[in-house]
Scaffold this motif. Structure first.
Motif, PDB file in Angstrom:
ATOM      1  N   LEU A 103       1.636   6.776   8.552  1.00 53.99           N
ATOM      2  CA  LEU A 103       2.265   6.796   7.222  1.00 53.99           C
ATOM      3  C   LEU A 103       1.356   7.409   6.155  1.00 53.99           C
ATOM      4  O   LEU A 103       1.701   7.386   4.962  1.00 53.99           O
ATOM      5  CB  LEU A 103       2.633   5.358   6.807  1.00 53.99           C
ATOM      6  N   ARG A 107       0.821  -1.213   0.000  1.00 52.31           N
ATOM      7  CA  ARG A 107       0.000   0.000   0.000  1.00 52.31           C
ATOM      8  C   ARG A 107       0.859   1.270   0.000  1.00 52.31           C
ATOM      9  O   ARG A 107       0.599   2.180  -0.778  1.00 52.31           O
ATOM     10  CB  ARG A 107      -0.952  -0.018   1.200  1.00 52.31           C
ATOM     11  N   ILE A 108       1.854   1.309   0.866  1.00 52.11           N
ATOM     12  CA  ILE A 108       2.613   2.573   0.913  1.00 52.11           C
ATOM     13  C   ILE A 108       3.395   2.808  -0.391  1.00 52.11           C
ATOM     14  O   ILE A 108       3.594   3.939  -0.795  1.00 52.11           O
ATOM     15  CB  ILE A 108       3.564   2.681   2.142  1.00 52.11           C
ATOM     16  N   CYS A 132      -6.957   4.690   7.769  1.00 50.15           N
ATOM     17  CA  CYS A 132      -5.961   5.632   7.244  1.00 50.15           C
ATOM     18  C   CYS A 132      -5.918   6.926   8.047  1.00 50.15           C
ATOM     19  O   CYS A 132      -4.850   7.550   8.161  1.00 50.15           O
ATOM     20  CB  CYS A 132      -6.238   5.923   5.771  1.00 50.15           C
ATOM     21  N   CYS A 156      -3.378   6.643  10.692  1.00 50.60           N
ATOM     22  CA  CYS A 156      -2.105   6.028  10.292  1.00 50.60           C
ATOM     23  C   CYS A 156      -0.956   7.033  10.248  1.00 50.60           C
ATOM     24  O   CYS A 156      -1.066   8.085   9.603  1.00 50.60           O
ATOM     25  CB  CYS A 156      -2.277   5.383   8.918  1.00 50.60           C
ATOM     26  N   HIS A 208      -3.169   5.351  -0.347  1.00 45.65           N
ATOM     27  CA  HIS A 208      -4.063   6.332   0.285  1.00 45.65           C
ATOM     28  C   HIS A 208      -4.182   7.580  -0.593  1.00 45.65           C
ATOM     29  O   HIS A 208      -5.286   8.075  -0.837  1.00 45.65           O
ATOM     30  CB  HIS A 208      -3.513   6.668   1.674  1.00 45.65           C
TER      31      HIS A 208
HETATM   32  S1  SF4 Z   1      -2.464   5.222   4.987  1.00 48.45           S
HETATM   33 FE1  SF4 Z   1      -3.984   3.625   5.037  1.00 48.45          FE
HETATM   34  S2  SF4 Z   1      -3.372   2.220   3.425  1.00 48.45           S
HETATM   35 FE2  SF4 Z   1      -1.651   3.534   3.798  1.00 48.45          FE
HETATM   36  S3  SF4 Z   1      -0.382   2.411   5.250  1.00 48.45           S
HETATM   37 FE3  SF4 Z   1      -1.733   3.726   6.439  1.00 48.45          FE
HETATM   38  S4  SF4 Z   1      -3.532   2.501   6.902  1.00 48.45           S
HETATM   39 FE4  SF4 Z   1      -2.410   1.486   5.284  1.00 48.45          FE
END
Ligand code: SF4
Length: 379
Positions: free
Chosen positions: A217, A163-164, A212, A215, A224
């Protein structure tokens, strides 16, 4: 040559891992769960690498909350490599009962025996030669127990990294590139800390329904930013499980039960089990007369579906009390006092527990004579 170029390009388009993942370090320090196998000081060598090995074997395919009580009981019973190395097969399977995937416990003991004999390996290559330690488990032990910068990619880590970095294809196919990419993050922030932080993020924030907004990140996360979180990672095609329907038989004669001793190989290796017979439409109920076999009475309970990774069993449980014993290939009559102590898989435990509960009142008569015929004939 083309493949090498493709891989180089793939990595070159990814930002520096130490920089991109830096925000999860303070996040992990703040939210890090206290787990019985987790070291207090993540900058030092783990005080008990054996605890890391045990926890990593238990955590494969199993949730943390399920593992905690098993881990604590295990460490009380087998506090070190030496005590595990000399335990009997029956003992270790009994201690693992309920966790499933019993190959893990046999591998764990074989690994303990190898380490007792030759000491801990010094690097990833050596760890991967221990029984049951694939690339993930070996790297997890290397980084968490020994602070070696070896990236451990489990399902959680693959999901987070896919995902990242915005990897739309199957991230497992880019495993080598991801490990190479991740290494500087381990070297910069500490192998144990970074390995556990990525896994923790995958478990607590970036799961199948990612949070998200919570999160650390989110700013740098490609999935995202592009709004494609739900389609990453790509879902692997699942192999359709084999479906079978079987009778699970608990046969009793004068305080003894008919059971199958553990085998060394197969789905239920190392475990005791009840005899099973395939459900066959040719079992002719009308022509049945079970009394020549000395049947005293029978009990049954509702059927259930037992799910294994590649197999689904529709299980018809049946208990038969007999007035005479008989020979059955591959089975032994076990004293009822030792029945509870036998290590059994989930399916067989369920019938063992049902024996002390009320049976179904309106159950249809089962084809008992046909079943006994087949059991005795070994078919
Ligand atoms: S922003 Fe969302 S998709 Fe990206 S790492 Fe964080 S939780 Fe996962």
């Amino acid at each position: 040559m083309l493949l090498i170029l493709y891989r180089e390009n793939l990595r070159m388009s990814w930002p520096d891992s130490a920089e991109l993942l830096a925000p999860i370090v303070p996040w992990f320090t703040a939210v890090c769960r206290e787990l019985p196998w987790r070291a207090q000081d993540l900058d030092r060598l783990h005080p008990d690498p054996y605890a890391v090995l045990v926890s990593e074997q238990m955590l494969q395919q199993t949730q943390v909350s399920t593992v905690i009580p098993y881990f604590q009981r295990w460490m009380n019973r087998y506090p070190d490599l030496g005590s595990l190395a000399i335990a009997s097969s029956d003992e270790i399977h009994k201690s693992w009962e309920g966790l499933g995937y019993y190959r893990r416990v046999r591998n764990l003991q074989s690994a303990a025996q190898a380490i007792v004999q030759h000491n801990w390996p010094r690097d990833l290559k050596g760890l991967m030669q221990l029984p049951g330690l694939g690339p993930y488990t070996a790297a997890a032990v290397a980084s968490i127990a020994f602070q070696l910068p070896e990236p451990a990619l489990d399902g959680n880590a693959f999901r987070v990294l896919a995902r990242i970095l915005g990897i739309a294809s199957d991230p497992k196919k880019a495993g080598n590139e991801l490990r190479t990419w991740l290494k500087p993050a381990l070297q910069t922030h500490g192998p144990s800390r970074m390995t556990q932080a990525v896994m923790e993020l995958g478990a607590m924030v970036c799961g199948s329904n990612p949070k998200c907004s919570e999160c650390p990140l989110a700013v740098g996360c490609q999935a995202h930013r592009q709004g494609v979180v739900q389609s990453i990672p790509m879902r692997a095609t699942r192999i359709k499980p084999t479906e079978v329907e079987l009778w699970l038989l608990a046969v009793q004669f004068q305080h003894h039960w008919l059971v199958r001793p553990p085998t060394e190989k197969g789905l239920l290796a190392g475990l005791w089990s009840w005899p099973t017979l395939a459900v066959e439409t040719t079992d002719d109920l009308a022509a049945e007369n079970p009394h020549p076999y000395g049947l005293i009475h029978w009990r049954s309970w509702p059927s259930w579906t037992q799910i294994y990774s590649h197999r689904r069993e529709k299980v018809q449980p049946l208990a038969l009390e007999m007035a005479a014993s008989f020979e059955c290939a591959g089975c032994v009559w076990e004293d009822e006092n030792s029945l509870q102590a036998l290590a059994m898989g989930r399916r067989d435990q369920q019938l063992r527990e049902q024996l002390s509960t009320s049976p179904s009142k309106k159950a249809e008569a089962p084809p008992i004579a046909g079943l006994l015929n087949r059991l005795i004939a070994g078919s």
